[in-house]
Design an enzyme around this catalytic site. Structure first.
Site, PDB file in Angstrom:
ATOM      1  N   ARG A  47       0.842  -1.203   0.000  1.00 13.74           N
ATOM      2  CA  ARG A  47       0.000   0.000   0.000  1.00 13.74           C
ATOM      3  C   ARG A  47       0.873   1.247   0.000  1.00 13.74           C
ATOM      4  O   ARG A  47       0.572   2.226  -0.670  1.00 13.74           O
ATOM      5  CB  ARG A  47      -0.954  -0.002   1.217  1.00 13.74           C
ATOM      6  CG  ARG A  47      -1.717   1.290   1.365  1.00 13.74           C
ATOM      7  CD  ARG A  47      -3.005   1.189   2.186  1.00 13.74           C
ATOM      8  NE  ARG A  47      -2.938   0.306   3.322  1.00 13.74           N
ATOM      9  CZ  ARG A  47      -2.273   0.560   4.471  1.00 13.74           C
ATOM     10  NH1 ARG A  47      -1.625   1.689   4.624  1.00 13.74           N
ATOM     11  NH2 ARG A  47      -2.272  -0.324   5.438  1.00 13.74           N
ATOM     12  N   TYR A  99     -17.033  17.653 -14.070  1.00 18.61           N
ATOM     13  CA  TYR A  99     -17.445  16.252 -14.143  1.00 18.61           C
ATOM     14  C   TYR A  99     -18.424  15.970 -12.989  1.00 18.61           C
ATOM     15  O   TYR A  99     -18.140  16.312 -11.828  1.00 18.61           O
ATOM     16  CB  TYR A  99     -16.218  15.337 -14.076  1.00 18.61           C
ATOM     17  CG  TYR A  99     -16.610  13.895 -13.912  1.00 18.61           C
ATOM     18  CD1 TYR A  99     -17.428  13.277 -14.851  1.00 18.61           C
ATOM     19  CD2 TYR A  99     -16.218  13.161 -12.804  1.00 18.61           C
ATOM     20  CE1 TYR A  99     -17.844  11.967 -14.693  1.00 18.61           C
ATOM     21  CE2 TYR A  99     -16.619  11.837 -12.639  1.00 18.61           C
ATOM     22  CZ  TYR A  99     -17.439  11.260 -13.587  1.00 18.61           C
ATOM     23  OH  TYR A  99     -17.851   9.966 -13.418  1.00 18.61           O
ATOM     24  N   ASP A 171      -7.529  19.371 -13.130  1.00 15.86           N
ATOM     25  CA  ASP A 171      -7.872  18.065 -13.696  1.00 15.86           C
ATOM     26  C   ASP A 171      -7.461  18.097 -15.170  1.00 15.86           C
ATOM     27  O   ASP A 171      -8.042  18.817 -15.979  1.00 15.86           O
ATOM     28  CB  ASP A 171      -9.386  17.828 -13.531  1.00 15.86           C
ATOM     29  CG  ASP A 171      -9.799  16.420 -13.948  1.00 15.86           C
ATOM     30  OD1 ASP A 171      -9.174  15.873 -14.882  1.00 15.86           O
ATOM     31  OD2 ASP A 171     -10.760  15.883 -13.370  1.00 15.86           O
ATOM     32  N   LYS A 196      -9.100   7.320 -18.855  1.00 13.78           N
ATOM     33  CA  LYS A 196      -9.441   7.938 -20.131  1.00 13.78           C
ATOM     34  C   LYS A 196      -8.252   7.860 -21.097  1.00 13.78           C
ATOM     35  O   LYS A 196      -7.819   6.775 -21.431  1.00 13.78           O
ATOM     36  CB  LYS A 196      -9.919   9.362 -19.873  1.00 13.78           C
ATOM     37  CG  LYS A 196     -10.992   9.449 -18.772  1.00 13.78           C
ATOM     38  CD  LYS A 196     -12.262   8.767 -19.214  1.00 13.78           C
ATOM     39  CE  LYS A 196     -13.298   8.482 -18.148  1.00 13.78           C
ATOM     40  NZ  LYS A 196     -13.312   9.114 -16.884  1.00 13.78           N
TER      41      LYS A 196
HETATM   42  C1  LIG Z   1     -12.638  15.016 -16.028  1.00 18.80           C
HETATM   43  C2  LIG Z   1     -12.841  13.807 -15.163  1.00 18.80           C
HETATM   44  N1  LIG Z   1     -12.277  13.769 -13.939  1.00 18.80           N
HETATM   45  C3  LIG Z   1     -12.439  12.687 -13.128  1.00 18.80           C
HETATM   46  C4  LIG Z   1     -13.200  11.609 -13.519  1.00 18.80           C
HETATM   47  C5  LIG Z   1     -13.354  10.418 -12.589  1.00 18.80           C
HETATM   48  O1  LIG Z   1     -12.525   9.381 -13.011  1.00 18.80           O
HETATM   49  P1  LIG Z   1     -12.833   7.787 -12.847  1.00 18.80           P
HETATM   50  O2  LIG Z   1     -14.060   7.485 -13.641  1.00 18.80           O
HETATM   51  O3  LIG Z   1     -11.574   7.165 -13.357  1.00 18.80           O
HETATM   52  O4  LIG Z   1     -13.046   7.548 -11.381  1.00 18.80           O
HETATM   53  C6  LIG Z   1     -13.778  11.606 -14.791  1.00 18.80           C
HETATM   54  C7  LIG Z   1     -14.579  10.436 -15.221  1.00 18.80           C
HETATM   55  O5  LIG Z   1     -15.295  10.464 -16.209  1.00 18.80           O
HETATM   56  C8  LIG Z   1     -13.610  12.731 -15.635  1.00 18.80           C
HETATM   57  O6  LIG Z   1     -14.164  12.779 -16.859  1.00 18.80           O
END
Ligand SMILES: Cc1ncc(COP(=O)(O)O)c(C=O)c1O
Length: 389
Positions: A47, A99, A171, A196
């Site tokens: 971990r 998001y 992000d 992604k």
């Molecule tokens: C811009 C963005 N940030 C964070 C996330 C969250 O990621 P995860 O689905 O890998 O938990 C997403 C998911 O679609 C996203 O599009």
């Protein structure tokens, strides 16, 4: 330093000294033998630190020009780990178009721990000043935003955040370090849903965090280990394998997305196309200033909401599915899927309405993608006309 394409292709390839394996092995171990009391190989318990994950973490830290990298079990796990940096009574300023899962985490979970958030257009310094409170401790931005592709000037807002003494978090999921490196523009923390573009094949769920500076890096290591939402060795390997081809994939995603955005702009059933590579996009100049290219997703509005259902039913090559950034093209309906947790008033304010579709353009041949979309639009139109007869 090697160019980013070379660094991506070579992730983990020169770090296995025993056999010289070009693909770094999956170390499945959770426990590591100590040579003697008071000594460690550098690995004690998985971990805290794990060999395969460490190669990935070092790679993303380097690619994002940060000091430390942390691999998490999902993008949301990465965001939760970052938000745990804040304490009860702290306030965050956050991108308005966000998001849905990040919004849900802040509003339904962090709020219970006394961390509050105000959602603003983060490209407007006046709005940022107005949202600022004595207890504001962090700024969270997405740029481009998902799904409306709004662009924030990273350097401008991170400079503002630094002057206020608050932590800036970007992000960078939609562009990846291949196209945009927020830390070089002044950000303190970068976060990714690596599920992604970094993973790129719709087959691994992962999140990555990169920090700049000793204090933040130490704090994040503490939180990452204490919370324990870490990425397993198999998925760390799979993610690195995806990242090796990131440069090639992003180039093709952008080419295809630009061609389809232009096709839709001319289409009689389409009202608006939101894609920063179009010179008519309000964020075009800032996007060109701060990144070296565009993402492969964009959104568009159809003229009549009744077209949505038949379009999603008639696409064949393009899948009606809820993710983005993979080699396969996916289309989603944000109002009822990815952004369903955002209240209607906020969705209407920013434009995530019942006519909006989001398209994650894959790397298939452009002719096949346009043929599929064009045929779905024609069939949807024919059904609508048939209904109104
Ligand atoms: C811009 C963005 N940030 C964070 C996330 C969250 O990621 P995860 O689905 O890998 O938990 C997403 C998911 O679609 C996203 O599009």
């Amino acid at each position: 330093m090697l160019k980013i394409e070379s660094r991506l292709a070579q992730i983990g390839s020169i770090q296995e000294p025993v056999t010289g394996a070009v693909s770094f092995p999956v170390y499945q171990a959770t426990a590591f033998r100590h040579p003697k009391l008071g000594q460690s190989t550098g690995f004690d318990y998985a971990r805290t630190k794990s060999p395969t994950r460490k190669v990935l973490e070092d790679a993303i830290a380097q690619l994002e020009s940060g000091d430390a990298g942390f691999a998490c079990s999902s993008g949301m796990a990465a965001l939760q780990t970052i938000f745990a940096y804040f304490s009860q009574g702290d306030h965050l300023i956050v991108s308005l178009d966000l998001y849905g899962g990040t919004y849900r985490l802040l509003e339904k979970i962090m709020s219970r721990f006394g961390v509050t958030a105000t959602y603003v257009d983060t490209n407007d310094l006046v709005g940022l000043e107005a949202a600022y409170q004595p207890n504001t401790k962090g700024l969270v931005i997405e740029t481009p935003t998902n799904p409306l592709m709004m662009i924030t000037d990273i350097e401008l807002v991170c400079t503002w955040a630094r002057k206020k003494g608050i932590v800036s978090i970007v992000d960078n999921t939609l562009l990846t370090p291949y196209l945009q490196r927020p830390i070089e523009l002044g950000a303190d923390i970068v976060v990714h849903s690596a599920t992604k573009y970094l993973g790129g094949h719709n087959d691994v769920l992962a999140g990555l965090i990169v920090t700049k500076g000793k204090e933040l890096s130490e704090q994040m290591a503490f939180l990452h280990n204490s919370i324990g939402a870490v990425l397993g060795p198999q998925d760390s390997w799979l993610l690195m394998r995806g990242m090796k081809t990131l440069a090639l994939r992003m180039e093709r995603h952008e080419q295809n997305a630009t061609a389809i955005a232009n096709f839709l702009l001319e289409h009689p059933l389409i009202d608006e196309v939101f894609y920063p590579s179009l010179s008519t996009h309000p964020g075009y100049a800032i996007q060109n200033k701060q990144s070296t290219g565009n993402t492969g997703i964009f959104s568009f509005k159809v003229k009549d909401a009744r077209l949505i259902e038949p379009i999603l039913r008639h696409i064949q090559l393009i899948a009606f599915a809820e993710s983005l950034g993979g080699v396969e093209s996916l289309m989603t309906y944000p109002a009822v899927q990815t952004h369903a947790d955002i209240p209607l008033e906020i969705r209407q304010q920013i434009g995530v309405d019942d006519r909006l579709l989001r398209f994650s353009v894959g790397i298939e041949h452009i002719d096949d993608l346009i043929a599929d979309l064009s045929s779905a639009l024609s069939k949807a139109q024919a059904e609508l006309e048939g209904d109104s007869l």
